[in-house]
Design a protein around this motif. Structure first.
Motif, PDB file in Angstrom:
ATOM      1  N   GLY A 133      26.108 -89.683 -33.447  1.00  0.00           N
ATOM      2  CA  GLY A 133      26.038 -90.247 -31.994  1.00  0.00           C
ATOM      3  C   GLY A 133      26.977 -89.155 -31.472  1.00  0.00           C
ATOM      4  O   GLY A 133      27.942 -88.403 -32.147  1.00  0.00           O
ATOM      5  N   LEU A 134      27.266 -89.240 -29.866  1.00  0.00           N
ATOM      6  CA  LEU A 134      28.220 -88.353 -29.106  1.00  0.00           C
ATOM      7  C   LEU A 134      29.006 -89.204 -28.804  1.00  0.00           C
ATOM      8  O   LEU A 134      29.747 -88.206 -27.848  1.00  0.00           O
ATOM      9  N   GLY A 135      29.950 -90.774 -29.224  1.00  0.00           N
ATOM     10  CA  GLY A 135      30.586 -90.338 -28.927  1.00  0.00           C
ATOM     11  C   GLY A 135      30.883 -91.714 -27.854  1.00  0.00           C
ATOM     12  O   GLY A 135      30.209 -92.319 -27.313  1.00  0.00           O
ATOM     13  N   GLU A 136      32.321 -92.163 -27.105  1.00  0.00           N
ATOM     14  CA  GLU A 136      32.171 -92.750 -26.395  1.00  0.00           C
ATOM     15  C   GLU A 136      32.203 -92.193 -24.799  1.00  0.00           C
ATOM     16  O   GLU A 136      31.807 -90.686 -24.696  1.00  0.00           O
ATOM     17  N   THR A 137      31.658 -93.054 -23.879  1.00  0.00           N
ATOM     18  CA  THR A 137      30.994 -92.602 -22.793  1.00  0.00           C
ATOM     19  C   THR A 137      32.166 -91.988 -21.757  1.00  0.00           C
ATOM     20  O   THR A 137      31.067 -90.837 -21.625  1.00  0.00           O
ATOM     21  N   GLY A 138      32.824 -91.614 -21.920  1.00  0.00           N
ATOM     22  CA  GLY A 138      33.750 -90.203 -21.365  1.00  0.00           C
ATOM     23  C   GLY A 138      33.399 -88.760 -21.653  1.00  0.00           C
ATOM     24  O   GLY A 138      34.094 -87.903 -20.688  1.00  0.00           O
ATOM     25  N   GLY A 139      33.493 -89.363 -23.026  1.00  0.00           N
ATOM     26  CA  GLY A 139      32.674 -87.467 -24.078  1.00  0.00           C
ATOM     27  C   GLY A 139      31.932 -87.284 -24.068  1.00  0.00           C
ATOM     28  O   GLY A 139      31.640 -86.064 -24.686  1.00  0.00           O
ATOM     29  N   ARG A 140      30.420 -87.993 -24.549  1.00  0.00           N
ATOM     30  CA  ARG A 140      29.961 -87.921 -24.226  1.00  0.00           C
ATOM     31  C   ARG A 140      28.978 -86.528 -24.043  1.00  0.00           C
ATOM     32  O   ARG A 140      28.641 -85.389 -24.554  1.00  0.00           O
ATOM     33  N   ASN A 141      28.966 -85.717 -22.837  1.00  0.00           N
ATOM     34  CA  ASN A 141      28.797 -84.224 -21.710  1.00  0.00           C
ATOM     35  C   ASN A 141      29.380 -83.377 -23.048  1.00  0.00           C
ATOM     36  O   ASN A 141      28.512 -82.876 -23.068  1.00  0.00           O
ATOM     37  N   ASN A 142      30.479 -83.763 -23.086  1.00  0.00           N
ATOM     38  CA  ASN A 142      31.575 -81.942 -23.850  1.00  0.00           C
ATOM     39  C   ASN A 142      30.879 -82.287 -25.107  1.00  0.00           C
ATOM     40  O   ASN A 142      30.412 -81.224 -25.573  1.00  0.00           O
ATOM     41  N   ALA A 143      30.695 -83.297 -25.877  1.00  0.00           N
ATOM     42  CA  ALA A 143      30.309 -83.686 -27.237  1.00  0.00           C
ATOM     43  C   ALA A 143      29.227 -83.030 -27.704  1.00  0.00           C
ATOM     44  O   ALA A 143      28.564 -82.590 -28.058  1.00  0.00           O
ATOM     45  N   LEU A 144      28.199 -83.471 -26.721  1.00  0.00           N
ATOM     46  CA  LEU A 144      26.644 -83.078 -26.401  1.00  0.00           C
ATOM     47  C   LEU A 144      26.866 -81.276 -26.689  1.00  0.00           C
ATOM     48  O   LEU A 144      26.038 -80.061 -27.049  1.00  0.00           O
ATOM     49  N   THR A 145      28.008 -80.477 -25.202  1.00  0.00           N
ATOM     50  CA  THR A 145      27.682 -78.742 -25.202  1.00  0.00           C
ATOM     51  C   THR A 145      27.911 -78.602 -27.012  1.00  0.00           C
ATOM     52  O   THR A 145      27.462 -78.042 -26.808  1.00  0.00           O
ATOM     53  N   VAL A 146      29.517 -79.196 -26.930  1.00  0.00           N
ATOM     54  CA  VAL A 146      29.806 -78.781 -28.182  1.00  0.00           C
ATOM     55  C   VAL A 146      28.436 -78.490 -29.381  1.00  0.00           C
ATOM     56  O   VAL A 146      28.383 -77.676 -30.122  1.00  0.00           O
ATOM     57  N   PHE A 147      27.991 -79.801 -29.728  1.00  0.00           N
ATOM     58  CA  PHE A 147      27.013 -79.602 -30.703  1.00  0.00           C
ATOM     59  C   PHE A 147      25.637 -79.402 -30.175  1.00  0.00           C
ATOM     60  O   PHE A 147      25.422 -78.221 -31.666  1.00  0.00           O
ATOM     61  N   VAL A 148      25.565 -78.821 -29.358  1.00  0.00           N
ATOM     62  CA  VAL A 148      23.761 -78.031 -28.904  1.00  0.00           C
ATOM     63  C   VAL A 148      24.514 -76.427 -29.881  1.00  0.00           C
ATOM     64  O   VAL A 148      23.747 -75.766 -29.919  1.00  0.00           O
ATOM     65  N   GLY A 149      25.594 -75.900 -28.547  1.00  0.00           N
ATOM     66  CA  GLY A 149      26.620 -75.005 -29.130  1.00  0.00           C
ATOM     67  C   GLY A 149      26.817 -74.430 -30.175  1.00  0.00           C
ATOM     68  O   GLY A 149      26.420 -73.205 -30.791  1.00  0.00           O
ATOM     69  N   GLY A 150      27.234 -74.979 -30.911  1.00  0.00           N
ATOM     70  CA  GLY A 150      26.810 -75.306 -32.510  1.00  0.00           C
ATOM     71  C   GLY A 150      25.896 -74.829 -33.278  1.00  0.00           C
ATOM     72  O   GLY A 150      25.618 -73.786 -34.005  1.00  0.00           O
ATOM     73  N   LEU A 151      24.687 -75.845 -32.653  1.00  0.00           N
ATOM     74  CA  LEU A 151      23.422 -75.137 -33.473  1.00  0.00           C
ATOM     75  C   LEU A 151      23.262 -73.682 -32.927  1.00  0.00           C
ATOM     76  O   LEU A 151      22.403 -73.326 -33.979  1.00  0.00           O
ATOM     77  N   LEU A 152      23.197 -73.689 -31.750  1.00  0.00           N
ATOM     78  CA  LEU A 152      22.587 -72.056 -30.907  1.00  0.00           C
ATOM     79  C   LEU A 152      23.869 -71.121 -31.678  1.00  0.00           C
ATOM     80  O   LEU A 152      22.381 -69.991 -32.567  1.00  0.00           O
ATOM     81  N   ARG A 153      24.524 -71.373 -32.516  1.00  0.00           N
ATOM     82  CA  ARG A 153      26.338 -69.936 -32.884  1.00  0.00           C
ATOM     83  C   ARG A 153      25.272 -70.068 -34.775  1.00  0.00           C
ATOM     84  O   ARG A 153      25.889 -69.555 -34.964  1.00  0.00           O
ATOM     85  N   ARG A 154      24.851 -71.290 -35.107  1.00  0.00           N
ATOM     86  CA  ARG A 154      24.319 -71.188 -36.616  1.00  0.00           C
ATOM     87  C   ARG A 154      22.457 -70.677 -36.649  1.00  0.00           C
ATOM     88  O   ARG A 154      21.842 -70.735 -37.672  1.00  0.00           O
ATOM     89  N   ASN A 155      22.395 -70.339 -35.464  1.00  0.00           N
ATOM     90  CA  ASN A 155      21.050 -69.624 -35.278  1.00  0.00           C
ATOM     91  C   ASN A 155      19.865 -70.663 -34.993  1.00  0.00           C
ATOM     92  O   ASN A 155      18.228 -70.457 -35.678  1.00  0.00           O
ATOM     93  N   VAL A 156      19.768 -71.514 -35.309  1.00  0.00           N
ATOM     94  CA  VAL A 156      18.886 -73.128 -35.153  1.00  0.00           C
ATOM     95  C   VAL A 156      17.877 -72.583 -33.950  1.00  0.00           C
ATOM     96  O   VAL A 156      18.686 -71.936 -32.808  1.00  0.00           O
TER      97      VAL A 156
END
Length: 265
Positions: A197-220
């Motif tokens: 999952g995306l972790g604690e409440t305060g950091g979910r949006n940032n975790a989501l941004t990093v997660f999706v950005g990491g996927l796109l940079r790997r050409n997913v």
């Protein structure tokens, strides 16, 4: 084959999100995009006159019952529940391969989880970016047909909801793994985050941004990245709303496309 444009327009006018398909495969991307207008539907079917019709399971879910000769008989599994009343008086169709699909409204305030193999030969199709092909579409030269006496899609009985909830999260097997693997990479962490999952409440949006950005940079593929983001969010204890996930992912995709157009590596 008949041109199904008038049926597609009729579904859209009734508030359904229409998706054109070839067989069961979508002919256009739809995740995170607004529904086609009736004018857009007419123009699309003018170019693709033999397209089938699917409906997005955004405001309803489907109990999908298969009865293949070489697999589990979903009809028999439903019979074993002992509750035929759960499936009466709601919209239903016979599929092209002699199965059945029962359509139910998603109750307000109740989350219906996607569940493949909910019962042997029975799936729950409920994800906001899933869809079902509907009558009078034809697959493998066989038609889908509405069979319910009423065109009403009703809310599910409490008993059916309880069973869906019970089956939605299978018990995790208690296996004792010893040792660990070292040398985790960023790609490893992306895989693990789908489950953790995306972790604690305060950091979910940032975790989501990093997660999706990491996927796109790997050409997913962006569509797959979005679906993986939804899975990670579902596995987050205090998850974000689907609308917020969709909005955030769309923003990240737009930024990534801009970065690539500007020659970013």
């Amino acid at each position: 084959m008949n041109n199904l444009v008038n049926y597609a327009v009729s579904y859209a006018e009734r508030g359904f999100y229409v998706i054109p398909t070839i067989g069961k495969k979508p002919l256009k991307k739809f995740a995170g995009l607004p529904a086609m207008t009736t004018d857009e539907i007419k123009k699309f079917w003018d170019k693709h006159p033999y397209a089938n019709i699917a409906l997005k399971t955004d405001r309803f879910f489907v109990v999908d019952i298969d009865r293949h000769a070489d697999g589990a008989d979903g009809v028999e599994e439903i019979r074993k529940t002992g509750h035929p009343e759960w499936f009466k008086n709601t919209l239903a169709q016979r599929t092209a391969h002699n199965g059945f699909q029962y359509f139910f409204k998603k109750p307000a305030g109740t989350k219906i989880a996607q569940n493949i193999a909910f019962l042997p030969g029975v799936d729950i199709k409920a994800h906001v970016n899933n869809y079902v092909v509907v009558a009078p579409s034809v697959v493998d030269d066989k038609p889908y047909q509405w069979i319910s006496k009423t065109g009403v899609m009703r809310e599910p009985d409490r008993g059916l909801l309880d069973l869906i909830k019970e089956k939605s999260k299978p018990a995790t097997p208690q296996v004792n793994f010893t040792g660990s693997f070292g040398g985790k990479t960023q790609t490893t962490q992306l895989f693990e985050q789908i489950i953790t999952g995306l972790g604690e409440t305060g950091g979910r949006n940032n975790a989501l941004t990093v997660f999706v950005g990491g996927l796109l940079r790997r050409n997913v593929d962006p569509q797959i990245a979005y679906n993986l983001a939804l899975l990670a969010n579902e596995n987050t204890e205090h998850s974000l709303s689907e609308a917020e996930v969709e909005r955030t992912v769309q923003s990240i995709i737009t930024a990534e496309l801009r970065r690539r157009e500007e020659g970013g590596s």
